[in-house]
Structures are given as C-alpha cells and as structure tokens.
Design a protein around this motif. Structure first.
Motif, PDB file in Angstrom:
ATOM      1  N   THR A  92       0.820  -1.216   0.000  1.00  0.00           N
ATOM      2  CA  THR A  92       0.000   0.000   0.000  1.00  0.00           C
ATOM      3  C   THR A  92       0.853   1.265   0.000  1.00  0.00           C
ATOM      4  O   THR A  92       0.319   2.367   0.194  1.00  0.00           O
ATOM      5  CB  THR A  92      -0.933   0.016   1.223  1.00  0.00           C
ATOM      6  N   PHE A  93       2.165   1.129  -0.212  1.00  0.00           N
ATOM      7  CA  PHE A  93       3.050   2.286  -0.234  1.00  0.00           C
ATOM      8  C   PHE A  93       2.558   3.276  -1.291  1.00  0.00           C
ATOM      9  O   PHE A  93       2.117   2.861  -2.374  1.00  0.00           O
ATOM     10  CB  PHE A  93       4.486   1.834  -0.548  1.00  0.00           C
ATOM     11  N   PRO A  94       2.591   4.563  -1.006  1.00  0.00           N
ATOM     12  CA  PRO A  94       1.978   5.533  -1.927  1.00  0.00           C
ATOM     13  C   PRO A  94       2.512   5.504  -3.350  1.00  0.00           C
ATOM     14  O   PRO A  94       1.776   5.776  -4.301  1.00  0.00           O
ATOM     15  CB  PRO A  94       2.270   6.882  -1.250  1.00  0.00           C
ATOM     16  N   ILE A  95       3.808   5.208  -3.515  1.00  0.00           N
ATOM     17  CA  ILE A  95       4.401   5.205  -4.849  1.00  0.00           C
ATOM     18  C   ILE A  95       4.611   3.770  -5.329  1.00  0.00           C
ATOM     19  O   ILE A  95       4.685   2.848  -4.521  1.00  0.00           O
ATOM     20  CB  ILE A  95       5.742   5.983  -4.874  1.00  0.00           C
ATOM     21  N   PRO A  96       4.729   3.564  -6.646  1.00  0.00           N
ATOM     22  CA  PRO A  96       4.930   2.208  -7.171  1.00  0.00           C
ATOM     23  C   PRO A  96       6.246   1.595  -6.700  1.00  0.00           C
ATOM     24  O   PRO A  96       7.246   2.291  -6.507  1.00  0.00           O
ATOM     25  CB  PRO A  96       4.948   2.413  -8.690  1.00  0.00           C
ATOM     26  N   VAL A  97       6.214   0.262  -6.532  1.00  0.00           N
ATOM     27  CA  VAL A  97       7.393  -0.492  -6.135  1.00  0.00           C
ATOM     28  C   VAL A  97       7.608  -1.623  -7.148  1.00  0.00           C
ATOM     29  O   VAL A  97       6.693  -2.394  -7.429  1.00  0.00           O
ATOM     30  CB  VAL A  97       7.254  -1.083  -4.722  1.00  0.00           C
ATOM     31  N   ILE A  98       8.809  -1.698  -7.704  1.00  0.00           N
ATOM     32  CA  ILE A  98       9.172  -2.748  -8.655  1.00  0.00           C
ATOM     33  C   ILE A  98      10.083  -3.739  -7.956  1.00  0.00           C
ATOM     34  O   ILE A  98      11.115  -3.353  -7.389  1.00  0.00           O
ATOM     35  CB  ILE A  98       9.908  -2.165  -9.881  1.00  0.00           C
ATOM     36  N   ILE A 118       4.969  -4.465  -9.425  1.00  0.00           N
ATOM     37  CA  ILE A 118       5.450  -5.059 -10.668  1.00  0.00           C
ATOM     38  C   ILE A 118       6.637  -5.954 -10.336  1.00  0.00           C
ATOM     39  O   ILE A 118       7.463  -5.598  -9.480  1.00  0.00           O
ATOM     40  CB  ILE A 118       5.879  -3.967 -11.673  1.00  0.00           C
ATOM     41  N   ARG A 119       6.727  -7.104 -11.009  1.00  0.00           N
ATOM     42  CA  ARG A 119       7.849  -8.013 -10.806  1.00  0.00           C
ATOM     43  C   ARG A 119       8.602  -8.211 -12.120  1.00  0.00           C
ATOM     44  O   ARG A 119       8.017  -8.646 -13.110  1.00  0.00           O
ATOM     45  CB  ARG A 119       7.354  -9.380 -10.301  1.00  0.00           C
ATOM     46  N   ILE A 120       9.915  -7.886 -12.108  1.00  0.00           N
ATOM     47  CA  ILE A 120      10.816  -8.181 -13.220  1.00  0.00           C
ATOM     48  C   ILE A 120      11.840  -9.167 -12.687  1.00  0.00           C
ATOM     49  O   ILE A 120      12.344  -8.996 -11.571  1.00  0.00           O
ATOM     50  CB  ILE A 120      11.522  -6.909 -13.738  1.00  0.00           C
ATOM     51  N   CYS A 121      12.146 -10.211 -13.455  1.00  0.00           N
ATOM     52  CA  CYS A 121      13.107 -11.189 -12.940  1.00  0.00           C
ATOM     53  C   CYS A 121      14.162 -11.528 -13.980  1.00  0.00           C
ATOM     54  O   CYS A 121      13.952 -11.354 -15.184  1.00  0.00           O
ATOM     55  CB  CYS A 121      12.402 -12.460 -12.467  1.00  0.00           C
ATOM     56  N   SER A 122      15.306 -11.998 -13.499  1.00  0.00           N
ATOM     57  CA  SER A 122      16.337 -12.525 -14.387  1.00  0.00           C
ATOM     58  C   SER A 122      15.950 -13.953 -14.767  1.00  0.00           C
ATOM     59  O   SER A 122      15.127 -14.586 -14.095  1.00  0.00           O
ATOM     60  CB  SER A 122      17.694 -12.505 -13.696  1.00  0.00           C
ATOM     61  N   ASP A 123      16.535 -14.468 -15.855  1.00  0.00           N
ATOM     62  CA  ASP A 123      16.123 -15.795 -16.313  1.00  0.00           C
ATOM     63  C   ASP A 123      16.616 -16.926 -15.408  1.00  0.00           C
ATOM     64  O   ASP A 123      16.261 -18.085 -15.611  1.00  0.00           O
ATOM     65  CB  ASP A 123      16.557 -16.032 -17.767  1.00  0.00           C
TER      66      ASP A 123
END
Length: 276
Positions: A92-98, A118-123
C-alpha cells in the motif's frame, strides 16, 4: 542498518536486502530495518522504488528457518504478523514499487515480491512457496496474494506441492511481468550479467514511471488496490473520487495545457491541400 541498503538516483530509490551470506533470508531484524527504511523514504522527491536482493544467487531465499524453528504457536503468529505488516506497508506504499528478482524467490521471497506492484526477474530466477514441506503454511501473505495474482487453482497447486518454478513458467502464469537475460557477444561471452541486465531493466521502467504525473500515478495505484477489494459498483465510486482528486492540481493543469499547446502547434503546421 546492518541488512538494508538504500540509495536514491534522481526520482528512483533502490532498496537492497543485503544479507548475501544467508541468501538474503528474512529475519526479524531484516523486517524491522525494511520497515524503518520505508518510513524514511522522502515521498516529496522519490517517485518509484526498486526492491532487490544483494548478489547474483538470491533475491530473498525465504524467511529465516533458524529463527522460526524454535517458535511457539503465539510466537509464530506474531512473526507472521510482523512480516505481514511490513509487506502490507510495501503493498500500500503511496508510490509504485518494482521487485527486481534475481535467483531464489522462495517462501517469504516470493511473498515480498508479490507485495510489489510489478515483478521483473532474471532468467535464473526461481519462485516457490515450499512451506508445507517444512510443516507450516505460507505466513507472509502467500496464500492470499498468489491466488489473486495467478488463479486459485494454480496457487493451490504450487502451495500444496511445494514445487518451485523457473522464470519462464512464472512469466507464463502471470506471476512476473518481464524476464531479463544476460547479454552475450557473438563469441558467447557474457558482456552484461543477468543481474546487471535486470537492474538496468528495472531502472528503465522506474524512470519511465517517475516521468509521469506523480499525483496521477499514486491515485492509480490506490484505485487499483482498493478497487480489487470490493465489488464493481463500489470500485467505480473509488475511481471517480480519485479521478476527481486529480483536478485543480498543478500536475493536471500543466499536463493538459502542455497537451493542448502541442495539439495547437501540430494544427498550425498542417499545410492545406490545394488543387493544381
């Protein structure tokens, strides 16, 4: 801070869980330090956060089993609440978290990644909820967020079997938004490691988010998060309120004035067609 690193580059802040020798496992101290770090973020200047783990091997390998192994029922519930409180603050943090996920994201690691927008991952990333193999349930929101992110059936399968999945499958089922690979040259030599490529991709996305109108981005996050908890009729009311809150702000006035000015300039450049 012993286990949390925090740095700011422009409008992007990066939080690194720095317990590499323990594969960045979460204990009470890590959770307390992460909570304090979130409280210290300057929301007047930082517009997007990246959360990652130190090193190449692990994002977060899970909660600290050594700490959990001797807990009583009451202590176990309290530890679950400590993790859930921090993860809910992150969610619920006010700004986006990746979440920039490298290597292992198991148990609490999978759960903290799911608390991010959002989730970005390495292969080389590996996701899983292995708790039933340890005689416990996921305790930091895993039974709730995984079912909401993928599907109840898929979440039950992964949780009941304690099976780990690799990056490609995590992407296929919708657990992650993007998979990033190391960069190699024609000779097959690695010129950019998977972790470096991952952080570059996360920073690029974060910079793109930070360029947008901050009030609008925050209201979008709030509208999505709160709207998912209620039925559509209530969700639309939430959206209407947050939509209205954007008006009369400097962001809205400047953004729309800029658009109208560009549209006006574009029209002035149009040369009328003349018959010869």
């Amino acid at each position: 801070m012993d286990y949390i690193l925090y740095e700011v580059n422009g409008a992007v802040g990066t939080i690194t869980i720095n317990r590499e020798k323990a594969l960045n496992a979460l204990n009470s101290q890590v959770l307390d330090e992460l909570n304090a770090t979130l409280d210290a973020v300057d929301l007047d200047t930082v517009r997007c956060l990246i959360l990652t783990g130190a090193g190449e091997k692990s994002f977060v390998a899970g909660a600290d089993i050594g700490e959990m192994s001797t807990l009583s029922k009451a202590e176990g519930e309290a530890f679950g609440k400590k993790g859930n409180d921090v993860f809910r603050k992150l969610e619920t943090f006010p700004i986006p978290v990746i979440a920039a996920v490298n290597g292992f994201a198991l148990g609490g690691g999978c759960e903290i990644s799911m608390s991010c927008d959002i989730r970005i991952c390495s292969d080389n990333a590996v996701f899983g909820q292995p708790e039933v193999g340890l005689g416990i349930t996921p305790g930091f929101g895993g039974t709730q967020r995984l079912a909401r992110l993928v599907s109840p059936g898929m979440a039950k399968q992964l949780i009941y079997t304690a099976r780990n999945i690799k990056a490609a499958e995590a992407y296929r089922i919708g657990l992650v938004n993007q998979v990033v690979s190391a960069e190699v040259n024609e000779a097959g030599e690695v010129v950019v490691s998977a972790k470096d490529a991952l952080m570059a991709a996360a920073n690029k996305m974060a910079a793109g988010i930070a360029m947008q109108a901050p009030i609008a981005v925050r209201n979008c996050k709030k509208a999505i998060n709160e709207g998912l908890q209620v039925d559509m009729d209530q969700a639309i009311v939430i959206e209407e309120k947050l939509f209205g809150d954007c008006f009369e702000t400097e962001d809205q006035r400047a953004g729309m004035a800029n658009f109208l000015e560009k549209d006006k300039e574009k029209k002035l450049k149009v040369v009328p067609f003349k018959n010869c």
